[in-house]
Design a protein around this motif. Sequence first.
Motif, PDB file in Angstrom:
ATOM      1  N   ARG A  74     -38.019   4.057 -26.305  1.00 33.48           N
ATOM      2  CA  ARG A  74     -38.969   4.799 -25.802  1.00 33.48           C
ATOM      3  C   ARG A  74     -38.927   4.856 -24.349  1.00 33.48           C
ATOM      4  NH1 ARG A  74     -45.037   2.797 -26.991  1.00 33.48           N
ATOM      5  NH2 ARG A  74     -45.445   2.713 -24.747  1.00 33.48           N
ATOM      6  N   PRO A  75     -39.031   6.162 -23.685  1.00 31.03           N
ATOM      7  CA  PRO A  75     -38.906   6.181 -22.371  1.00 31.03           C
ATOM      8  C   PRO A  75     -40.093   5.364 -21.683  1.00 31.03           C
ATOM      9  CG  PRO A  75     -38.966   8.481 -23.052  1.00 31.03           C
ATOM     10  CD  PRO A  75     -39.254   7.306 -24.291  1.00 31.03           C
ATOM     11  N   ILE A  76     -39.728   4.579 -20.778  1.00 31.03           N
ATOM     12  CA  ILE A  76     -40.918   3.841 -19.777  1.00 31.03           C
ATOM     13  C   ILE A  76     -40.599   3.947 -18.533  1.00 31.03           C
ATOM     14  CG2 ILE A  76     -39.795   1.471 -20.217  1.00 31.03           C
ATOM     15  CD1 ILE A  76     -42.806   0.685 -20.805  1.00 31.03           C
ATOM     16  N   ASN A  77     -41.429   3.997 -17.421  1.00 26.28           N
ATOM     17  CA  ASN A  77     -41.090   4.204 -16.059  1.00 26.28           C
ATOM     18  C   ASN A  77     -41.610   2.883 -15.428  1.00 26.28           C
ATOM     19  OD1 ASN A  77     -40.776   6.767 -16.074  1.00 26.28           O
ATOM     20  ND2 ASN A  77     -42.858   7.324 -16.101  1.00 26.28           N
ATOM     21  N   ASN A  78     -41.015   2.218 -14.481  1.00 29.57           N
ATOM     22  CA  ASN A  78     -41.016   1.003 -13.685  1.00 29.57           C
ATOM     23  C   ASN A  78     -42.522   0.803 -13.591  1.00 29.57           C
ATOM     24  OD1 ASN A  78     -38.512   0.071 -14.009  1.00 29.57           O
ATOM     25  ND2 ASN A  78     -38.038   0.880 -11.921  1.00 29.57           N
ATOM     26  N   HIS A  79     -43.372   1.830 -12.955  1.00 30.14           N
ATOM     27  CA  HIS A  79     -44.634   1.636 -12.561  1.00 30.14           C
ATOM     28  C   HIS A  79     -45.626   1.283 -13.859  1.00 30.14           C
ATOM     29  CE1 HIS A  79     -44.934   5.923 -13.846  1.00 30.14           C
ATOM     30  NE2 HIS A  79     -46.133   5.753 -14.019  1.00 30.14           N
ATOM     31  N   GLN A  80     -45.202   1.565 -15.052  1.00 38.29           N
ATOM     32  CA  GLN A  80     -45.715   1.194 -16.340  1.00 38.29           C
ATOM     33  C   GLN A  80     -45.743  -0.402 -16.703  1.00 38.29           C
ATOM     34  OE1 GLN A  80     -43.875   4.419 -18.705  1.00 38.29           O
ATOM     35  NE2 GLN A  80     -46.087   5.124 -19.160  1.00 38.29           N
ATOM     36  N   LEU A  81     -44.500  -0.787 -16.314  1.00 39.25           N
ATOM     37  CA  LEU A  81     -44.138  -2.096 -16.449  1.00 39.25           C
ATOM     38  C   LEU A  81     -44.880  -3.499 -15.949  1.00 39.25           C
ATOM     39  CD1 LEU A  81     -40.375  -1.717 -16.688  1.00 39.25           C
ATOM     40  CD2 LEU A  81     -41.991  -2.193 -18.652  1.00 39.25           C
ATOM     41  N   GLY A  82     -45.721  -2.816 -14.744  1.00 34.24           N
ATOM     42  CA  GLY A  82     -46.381  -4.084 -13.873  1.00 34.24           C
ATOM     43  C   GLY A  82     -45.378  -5.086 -13.483  1.00 34.24           C
ATOM     44  N   PRO A  83     -45.531  -6.418 -13.715  1.00 37.21           N
ATOM     45  CA  PRO A  83     -44.477  -7.205 -13.203  1.00 37.21           C
ATOM     46  C   PRO A  83     -43.108  -7.381 -13.971  1.00 37.21           C
ATOM     47  CG  PRO A  83     -46.092  -8.431 -14.519  1.00 37.21           C
ATOM     48  CD  PRO A  83     -46.411  -7.000 -14.681  1.00 37.21           C
ATOM     49  N   TYR A  84     -42.894  -6.620 -14.838  1.00 36.42           N
ATOM     50  CA  TYR A  84     -41.678  -6.490 -15.661  1.00 36.42           C
ATOM     51  C   TYR A  84     -40.811  -5.683 -15.330  1.00 36.42           C
ATOM     52  CZ  TYR A  84     -45.076  -8.990 -18.729  1.00 36.42           C
ATOM     53  OH  TYR A  84     -45.800  -9.978 -19.289  1.00 36.42           O
ATOM     54  N   THR A  85     -39.573  -5.774 -15.428  1.00 38.84           N
ATOM     55  CA  THR A  85     -38.607  -4.807 -15.071  1.00 38.84           C
ATOM     56  C   THR A  85     -37.904  -4.108 -16.299  1.00 38.84           C
ATOM     57  OG1 THR A  85     -36.501  -6.393 -15.283  1.00 38.84           O
ATOM     58  CG2 THR A  85     -38.030  -6.172 -12.778  1.00 38.84           C
ATOM     59  N   ILE A  86     -37.396  -3.041 -16.056  1.00 39.59           N
ATOM     60  CA  ILE A  86     -36.636  -2.525 -17.409  1.00 39.59           C
ATOM     61  C   ILE A  86     -35.550  -3.527 -18.167  1.00 39.59           C
ATOM     62  CG2 ILE A  86     -34.918  -0.674 -18.154  1.00 39.59           C
ATOM     63  CD1 ILE A  86     -37.615   0.396 -17.650  1.00 39.59           C
ATOM     64  N   ALA A  87     -34.844  -4.056 -17.102  1.00 39.80           N
ATOM     65  CA  ALA A  87     -33.583  -5.073 -17.598  1.00 39.80           C
ATOM     66  C   ALA A  87     -34.418  -6.299 -18.506  1.00 39.80           C
ATOM     67  CB  ALA A  87     -32.594  -5.549 -16.512  1.00 39.80           C
ATOM     68  N   SER A  88     -35.593  -6.499 -18.058  1.00 41.67           N
ATOM     69  CA  SER A  88     -36.263  -7.762 -18.623  1.00 41.67           C
ATOM     70  C   SER A  88     -36.520  -7.632 -20.185  1.00 41.67           C
ATOM     71  CB  SER A  88     -37.660  -8.254 -17.881  1.00 41.67           C
ATOM     72  OG  SER A  88     -38.590  -7.270 -17.939  1.00 41.67           O
ATOM     73  N   LEU A  89     -36.689  -6.215 -20.454  1.00 43.86           N
ATOM     74  CA  LEU A  89     -36.914  -5.833 -21.841  1.00 43.86           C
ATOM     75  C   LEU A  89     -35.738  -5.802 -22.502  1.00 43.86           C
ATOM     76  CD1 LEU A  89     -39.333  -2.694 -21.067  1.00 43.86           C
ATOM     77  CD2 LEU A  89     -40.103  -5.239 -21.438  1.00 43.86           C
ATOM     78  N   TYR A  90     -34.748  -5.691 -22.083  1.00 44.28           N
ATOM     79  CA  TYR A  90     -33.465  -5.903 -23.117  1.00 44.28           C
ATOM     80  C   TYR A  90     -33.453  -6.970 -23.750  1.00 44.28           C
ATOM     81  CZ  TYR A  90     -31.976  -2.025 -19.962  1.00 44.28           C
ATOM     82  OH  TYR A  90     -31.832  -0.784 -19.146  1.00 44.28           O
ATOM     83  N   ARG A  91     -33.767  -8.111 -23.325  1.00 50.81           N
ATOM     84  CA  ARG A  91     -33.691  -9.481 -24.243  1.00 50.81           C
ATOM     85  C   ARG A  91     -34.665  -8.948 -25.427  1.00 50.81           C
ATOM     86  NH1 ARG A  91     -36.166 -12.871 -19.503  1.00 50.81           N
ATOM     87  NH2 ARG A  91     -35.526 -11.111 -18.480  1.00 50.81           N
ATOM     88  N   LEU A  92     -35.581  -8.444 -25.370  1.00 54.58           N
ATOM     89  CA  LEU A  92     -36.058  -8.061 -26.557  1.00 54.58           C
ATOM     90  C   LEU A  92     -35.479  -7.363 -27.430  1.00 54.58           C
ATOM     91  CD1 LEU A  92     -39.728  -7.154 -24.804  1.00 54.58           C
ATOM     92  CD2 LEU A  92     -39.000  -9.471 -25.689  1.00 54.58           C
ATOM     93  N   MET A  93     -34.511  -6.758 -27.149  1.00 52.84           N
ATOM     94  CA  MET A  93     -33.663  -5.755 -28.255  1.00 52.84           C
ATOM     95  C   MET A  93     -32.533  -6.785 -28.750  1.00 52.84           C
ATOM     96  SD  MET A  93     -33.359  -2.523 -25.636  1.00 52.84           S
ATOM     97  CE  MET A  93     -32.407  -1.562 -26.649  1.00 52.84           C
ATOM     98  N   ILE A  94     -32.309  -8.109 -28.387  1.00 54.28           N
ATOM     99  CA  ILE A  94     -31.345  -8.859 -28.802  1.00 54.28           C
ATOM    100  C   ILE A  94     -31.596  -8.988 -30.469  1.00 54.28           C
ATOM    101  CG2 ILE A  94     -30.212 -11.158 -29.015  1.00 54.28           C
ATOM    102  CD1 ILE A  94     -30.802 -11.219 -25.891  1.00 54.28           C
ATOM    103  N   PRO A  95     -32.663  -9.282 -31.105  1.00 51.66           N
ATOM    104  CA  PRO A  95     -32.696  -9.170 -32.568  1.00 51.66           C
ATOM    105  C   PRO A  95     -32.433  -8.062 -33.201  1.00 51.66           C
ATOM    106  CG  PRO A  95     -34.635 -10.265 -31.499  1.00 51.66           C
ATOM    107  CD  PRO A  95     -33.886  -9.496 -30.316  1.00 51.66           C
TER     108      PRO A  95
END
Length: 189
Positions: A74-95
């Motif tokens: 799902r597209p997401i912009n950096n400003h929507q993430l607050g303290p998180y980064t796009i790359a920080s979400l990749y770990r959630l894709m591992i499973p």
Amino acid sequence: MSSNKVVFAISDVLGSYWHYTAVALASLLAHASEKPQILVLHDGTLHERAKQRLSLIAKHGGAQISYSRVELQRPINNHQLGPYTIASLYRLMIPSIIEGDEAVLYLDSDLVVHGVDVNGLFALIREKKAPLLAARDQFISLSDSHRKHLEALGLKANSYLNSGVLGFYPSKLSSHDRSLLQDFFRWSA
């Protein structure tokens, strides 16, 4: 045959963040008695020169390395993430990316391994056979600013888990466990 896999995630828009991954990779391999497979998740900003250098470090360290371009479902912009980064979400894709009888260890790219044989962590992942294991960060409360930030989020410093070191045991993951990224999107909304 089971295998051990270390996953790094990187977004390298400026072309220099891969240096951190290089240090993390070199330090990891310098202390690993048995060399794990390395997987680098990236968003397409990791340029060829960086891949060549990381591949050379892996080769000299006796490990195989592969690269996988990932995109958020799902597209997401950096400003929507607050303290998180796009790359920080990749770990959630591992499973949702890795299946089977592998012990998987996610490490942040800015980590330095010093005197730790990563195979001990893989043994712990296999022994516990839990879908997800995380490292408790016992030093987070030493800083007043960190403690106040955690309290503002409703979190207790003494139970804070550092998401920069995560262990996954894919064969124990349920279909619900494989949707961590969607869980994040629901939580962040």
